[in-house]
Design a protein around this motif. Structure first.
Motif, PDB file in Angstrom:
ATOM      1  N   CYS A 165      69.480  -4.907  -1.825  1.00 47.33           N
ATOM      2  CA  CYS A 165      68.775  -4.228  -0.732  1.00 47.33           C
ATOM      3  C   CYS A 165      69.259  -2.792  -0.591  1.00 47.33           C
ATOM      4  O   CYS A 165      68.453  -1.867  -0.427  1.00 47.33           O
ATOM      5  CB  CYS A 165      68.981  -4.992   0.576  1.00 47.33           C
ATOM      6  N   LYS A 166      70.562  -2.601  -0.673  1.00 46.23           N
ATOM      7  CA  LYS A 166      71.112  -1.249  -0.538  1.00 46.23           C
ATOM      8  C   LYS A 166      70.635  -0.352  -1.675  1.00 46.23           C
ATOM      9  O   LYS A 166      70.284   0.822  -1.458  1.00 46.23           O
ATOM     10  CB  LYS A 166      72.640  -1.305  -0.502  1.00 46.23           C
ATOM     11  N   ARG A 167      70.609  -0.881  -2.901  1.00 46.85           N
ATOM     12  CA  ARG A 167      70.170  -0.077  -4.042  1.00 46.85           C
ATOM     13  C   ARG A 167      68.716   0.356  -3.910  1.00 46.85           C
ATOM     14  O   ARG A 167      68.338   1.426  -4.390  1.00 46.85           O
ATOM     15  CB  ARG A 167      70.330  -0.871  -5.350  1.00 46.85           C
ATOM     16  N   ASN A 168      67.925  -0.469  -3.275  1.00 48.54           N
ATOM     17  CA  ASN A 168      66.489  -0.204  -3.209  1.00 48.54           C
ATOM     18  C   ASN A 168      66.010   0.312  -1.860  1.00 48.54           C
ATOM     19  O   ASN A 168      64.807   0.430  -1.632  1.00 48.54           O
ATOM     20  CB  ASN A 168      65.723  -1.479  -3.578  1.00 48.54           C
ATOM     21  N   GLY A 169      66.942   0.627  -0.977  1.00 45.50           N
ATOM     22  CA  GLY A 169      66.566   1.167   0.320  1.00 45.50           C
ATOM     23  C   GLY A 169      65.773   0.197   1.178  1.00 45.50           C
ATOM     24  O   GLY A 169      64.846   0.598   1.891  1.00 45.50           O
ATOM     25  N   ILE A 170      66.146  -1.089   1.112  1.00 45.36           N
ATOM     26  CA  ILE A 170      65.449  -2.142   1.856  1.00 45.36           C
ATOM     27  C   ILE A 170      66.374  -2.661   2.944  1.00 45.36           C
ATOM     28  O   ILE A 170      67.563  -2.917   2.696  1.00 45.36           O
ATOM     29  CB  ILE A 170      65.047  -3.302   0.920  1.00 45.36           C
ATOM     30  N   LEU A 171      65.865  -2.844   4.148  1.00 48.13           N
ATOM     31  CA  LEU A 171      66.662  -3.391   5.231  1.00 48.13           C
ATOM     32  C   LEU A 171      66.917  -4.879   4.995  1.00 48.13           C
ATOM     33  O   LEU A 171      66.067  -5.587   4.454  1.00 48.13           O
ATOM     34  CB  LEU A 171      65.946  -3.204   6.568  1.00 48.13           C
ATOM     35  N   LEU A 172      68.070  -5.350   5.429  1.00 45.15           N
ATOM     36  CA  LEU A 172      68.419  -6.762   5.320  1.00 45.15           C
ATOM     37  C   LEU A 172      68.472  -7.384   6.713  1.00 45.15           C
ATOM     38  O   LEU A 172      69.247  -6.956   7.569  1.00 45.15           O
ATOM     39  CB  LEU A 172      69.771  -6.936   4.625  1.00 45.15           C
ATOM     40  N   ASN A 176      54.030  -4.616  -3.018  1.00 45.73           N
ATOM     41  CA  ASN A 176      54.073  -3.547  -2.028  1.00 45.73           C
ATOM     42  C   ASN A 176      55.522  -3.246  -1.658  1.00 45.73           C
ATOM     43  O   ASN A 176      56.340  -4.150  -1.512  1.00 45.73           O
ATOM     44  CB  ASN A 176      53.304  -3.957  -0.768  1.00 45.73           C
ATOM     45  N   GLU A 177      55.836  -1.967  -1.505  1.00 47.94           N
ATOM     46  CA  GLU A 177      57.209  -1.572  -1.200  1.00 47.94           C
ATOM     47  C   GLU A 177      57.647  -2.226   0.111  1.00 47.94           C
ATOM     48  O   GLU A 177      57.027  -2.022   1.154  1.00 47.94           O
ATOM     49  CB  GLU A 177      57.300  -0.054  -1.095  1.00 47.94           C
ATOM     50  N   PRO A 178      58.698  -3.031   0.078  1.00 53.70           N
ATOM     51  CA  PRO A 178      59.043  -3.811   1.271  1.00 53.70           C
ATOM     52  C   PRO A 178      59.826  -3.022   2.311  1.00 53.70           C
ATOM     53  O   PRO A 178      60.648  -2.162   1.990  1.00 53.70           O
ATOM     54  CB  PRO A 178      59.894  -4.953   0.708  1.00 53.70           C
ATOM     55  N   ALA A 179      59.570  -3.369   3.559  1.00 53.05           N
ATOM     56  CA  ALA A 179      60.354  -2.824   4.663  1.00 53.05           C
ATOM     57  C   ALA A 179      61.706  -3.510   4.746  1.00 53.05           C
ATOM     58  O   ALA A 179      62.727  -2.869   5.000  1.00 53.05           O
ATOM     59  CB  ALA A 179      59.595  -3.004   5.973  1.00 53.05           C
ATOM     60  N   ALA A 180      61.701  -4.829   4.548  1.00 51.49           N
ATOM     61  CA  ALA A 180      62.933  -5.594   4.727  1.00 51.49           C
ATOM     62  C   ALA A 180      62.872  -6.894   3.953  1.00 51.49           C
ATOM     63  O   ALA A 180      61.809  -7.368   3.563  1.00 51.49           O
ATOM     64  CB  ALA A 180      63.166  -5.879   6.212  1.00 51.49           C
ATOM     65  N   VAL A 181      64.040  -7.464   3.766  1.00 53.96           N
ATOM     66  CA  VAL A 181      64.208  -8.827   3.278  1.00 53.96           C
ATOM     67  C   VAL A 181      64.752  -9.650   4.437  1.00 53.96           C
ATOM     68  O   VAL A 181      65.691  -9.231   5.123  1.00 53.96           O
ATOM     69  CB  VAL A 181      65.197  -8.880   2.096  1.00 53.96           C
ATOM     70  N   ILE A 182      64.165 -10.807   4.694  1.00 53.63           N
ATOM     71  CA  ILE A 182      64.671 -11.701   5.733  1.00 53.63           C
ATOM     72  C   ILE A 182      65.167 -12.977   5.083  1.00 53.63           C
ATOM     73  O   ILE A 182      64.486 -13.550   4.221  1.00 53.63           O
ATOM     74  CB  ILE A 182      63.610 -11.983   6.817  1.00 53.63           C
ATOM     75  N   VAL A 183      66.369 -13.433   5.482  1.00 58.64           N
ATOM     76  CA  VAL A 183      67.002 -14.553   4.792  1.00 58.64           C
ATOM     77  C   VAL A 183      67.826 -15.387   5.765  1.00 58.64           C
ATOM     78  O   VAL A 183      68.373 -14.871   6.747  1.00 58.64           O
ATOM     79  CB  VAL A 183      67.901 -14.036   3.640  1.00 58.64           C
ATOM     80  N   GLU A 184      67.893 -16.689   5.507  1.00 58.28           N
ATOM     81  CA  GLU A 184      68.852 -17.584   6.145  1.00 58.28           C
ATOM     82  C   GLU A 184      69.981 -17.823   5.156  1.00 58.28           C
ATOM     83  O   GLU A 184      69.731 -18.108   3.988  1.00 58.28           O
ATOM     84  CB  GLU A 184      68.199 -18.933   6.471  1.00 58.28           C
ATOM     85  N   ARG A 193      56.924   0.977   6.434  1.00 63.23           N
ATOM     86  CA  ARG A 193      56.286   0.086   5.463  1.00 63.23           C
ATOM     87  C   ARG A 193      55.836  -1.197   6.158  1.00 63.23           C
ATOM     88  O   ARG A 193      56.343  -1.553   7.217  1.00 63.23           O
ATOM     89  CB  ARG A 193      57.257  -0.255   4.335  1.00 63.23           C
ATOM     90  N   GLU A 194      54.904  -1.900   5.519  1.00 67.88           N
ATOM     91  CA  GLU A 194      54.373  -3.124   6.129  1.00 67.88           C
ATOM     92  C   GLU A 194      54.926  -4.404   5.513  1.00 67.88           C
ATOM     93  O   GLU A 194      55.077  -5.417   6.194  1.00 67.88           O
ATOM     94  CB  GLU A 194      52.843  -3.150   5.992  1.00 67.88           C
ATOM     95  N   ALA A 195      55.202  -4.397   4.226  1.00 63.36           N
ATOM     96  CA  ALA A 195      55.499  -5.625   3.496  1.00 63.36           C
ATOM     97  C   ALA A 195      56.902  -6.150   3.785  1.00 63.36           C
ATOM     98  O   ALA A 195      57.838  -5.389   4.047  1.00 63.36           O
ATOM     99  CB  ALA A 195      55.338  -5.394   2.001  1.00 63.36           C
ATOM    100  N   MET A 196      57.025  -7.479   3.722  1.00 62.05           N
ATOM    101  CA  MET A 196      58.307  -8.151   3.862  1.00 62.05           C
ATOM    102  C   MET A 196      58.555  -9.012   2.628  1.00 62.05           C
ATOM    103  O   MET A 196      57.617  -9.462   1.974  1.00 62.05           O
ATOM    104  CB  MET A 196      58.315  -9.069   5.092  1.00 62.05           C
TER     105      MET A 196
END
Length: 421
Positions: free
Chosen positions: A225-232, A194-202, A126-129
């Motif tokens: 993130c785990k529920r939606n299959g998104i990397l953290l 858009n279906e996200p590849a990952a979430v980035i956070v501080e 996926r492309e989106a973040m």
């Protein structure tokens, strides 16, 4: 100073606030060419968690250089790199039950963020973040795309795409349930997200204004993130390596991100170095798919190894950092209570602390007043409304009290007589 003004680009910034020529530094003090000494509550923007020129790191560095140890090695196998990897596993990963592969992406925080974004896209296809309001992740194009500050984003000169900002913890001052907007967009087939590849956070936003996320918010984000299959992805560039107390800032929440970005203080000596930590199942890079000429900074491996052995063989530094952080919070709370006309709000965690001014322009004036009194500190936040301090974790109690007294004097000097708004 004419050589700097004549030849150096107008992009320079910190030197405009501290217009002296610095010459030497040791511990928590810098000395300029005229012999005046300054107490450092800046610590290289968080790159000097152990202070300037710590002796326990300088000695092995000088010994390594004097024997002609490898300085530049790209990603070749070297004794310095091997020692660092073994020590990092023994001192940091294994005691915390963490299983990560270590990537050396290049020497800066922006390098590790860029590699994390690229890898997340490669893993997921996926492309989106998803990023967060008031986030800061670096000044290169990918890192800027997930950064919130409009001034910094404007410097890109092109549209910054493929990232959608979501509200950070307490963005609505507690009036909106956590992740209400984010979960709705993820679940609604008509949201246009858009279906996200990952979430980035501080876990604590540094440049964004010293905004600490609550433990339950971080845990909720991890679960979402785990529920939606998104990397953290956790960006621990400024808040890692003990800045908030534990070595990793996310330890307080008991989570294990898929990818972790580390830089700034990991070398321990202010030498350029960065790590991207990757869960083994996500290490899908092809050889050379992300690289950099200076990703093998061997002198930094030497000082990083020494730092881990010196400061992370037990929990003494962590406990000291937490205690000093509480002392700063107490002092800031007292300073805020004395202000009659300007609302001041203490913020932060560990030794990442800030004092937010209801009249934003006063934060920079307080920092200027502190510089006149021999103390270095900076501002942060979208309107530079937060007076931010990042002292070395090794600062002595006496130095900390000295600096806090200067902070109190400086704040009083710029707030007394100011009309309330």
């Amino acid at each position: 100073m004419t050589v700097f003004e004549d030849l150096e680009s107008e992009v320079r910034s910190y030197c405009r606030n501290w217009p002296v020529v610095f010459d030497t530094a040791r511990g928590s003090r810098l000395t300029d060419v005229d012999g005046r000494t300054y107490l450092d509550f800046f610590a290289g923007a968080g790159a000097l968690n152990y202070g300037h020129n710590p002796p326990a790191l300088k000695k092995p560095l000088l010994e390594y250089l004097s024997r002609d140890g490898i300085t530049h090695g790209l990603d070749m196998y070297t004794t310095a790199k091997g020692e660092f990897l073994r020590t990092f596993e023994d001192r940091i990963l294994r005691p915390r039950g963490l299983d990560y592969k270590v990537q050396f992406p290049g020497p800066t925080g922006a390098n590790t963020v860029e590699s994390a974004l690229k890898l997340a896209r490669k893993i997921s296809g996926r492309e989106a973040m998803i990023n967060f309001t008031n986030a800061f992740h670096g000044m290169t194009l990918g890192a800027l795309s997930v950064t919130g500050n409009s001034m910094k984003r404007g410097g890109a000169g092109i549209p910054l795409v493929h990232a959608t900002p979501m509200p950070y913890d307490n963005y609505f001052d507690g009036t909106v349930p956590d992740f209400l907007w984010m979960e709705k967009l993820l679940q609604d087939a008509g949201s246009g997200l858009n279906e996200p590849a990952a979430v980035i956070v501080e876990t604590v936003q540094g440049e964004g204004g010293i905004n600490p996320a609550r433990v339950e918010w971080l845990q909720g984000l991890d679960a979402l993130c785990k529920r939606n299959g998104i990397l953290l992805i956790v960006d621990d560039v400024q808040m890692g390596v003990g800045r908030t107390g534990p070595f990793f800032s996310f330890e307080i929440a008991g989570i294990q991100p898929d990818i972790v970005c580390i830089s700034k203080s990991i070398s321990g000596y202010g030498l350029p170095m960065a790590l991207t930590l990757i869960k083994p199942e996500h290490d899908v890079w092809g050889p050379g798919e992300h690289n950099g000429t200076f990703r093998g900074n061997n002198p930094a491996f030497v000082t990083a190894t020494a730092a881990l052995n010196e400061f992370w063989s037990d929990d003494a530094l962590e406990r000291s950092t937490l205690a000093k952080g509480e002392r700063v919070d107490q002092a800031f709370t007292e300073i805020a209570s004395r202000s009659q006309t300007v609302e001041l709000t203490p913020k932060g965690r560990g030794l990442a602390r800030g004092l937010q001014f209801s009249q934003p322009e006063l934060a920079a004036k307080a920092c200027a007043a502190a510089f006149e009194r021999g103390l270095l500190m900076e501002t942060s936040g979208p309107s530079d409304e937060v007076m931010k301090i990042l002292p070395a974790l090794t600062i002595t109690d006496d130095e900390l009290e000295e600096g806090l007294a200067i902070v109190g004097e400086s704040v009083a000097a710029v707030t007394e007589g100011v009309s309330a708004r």
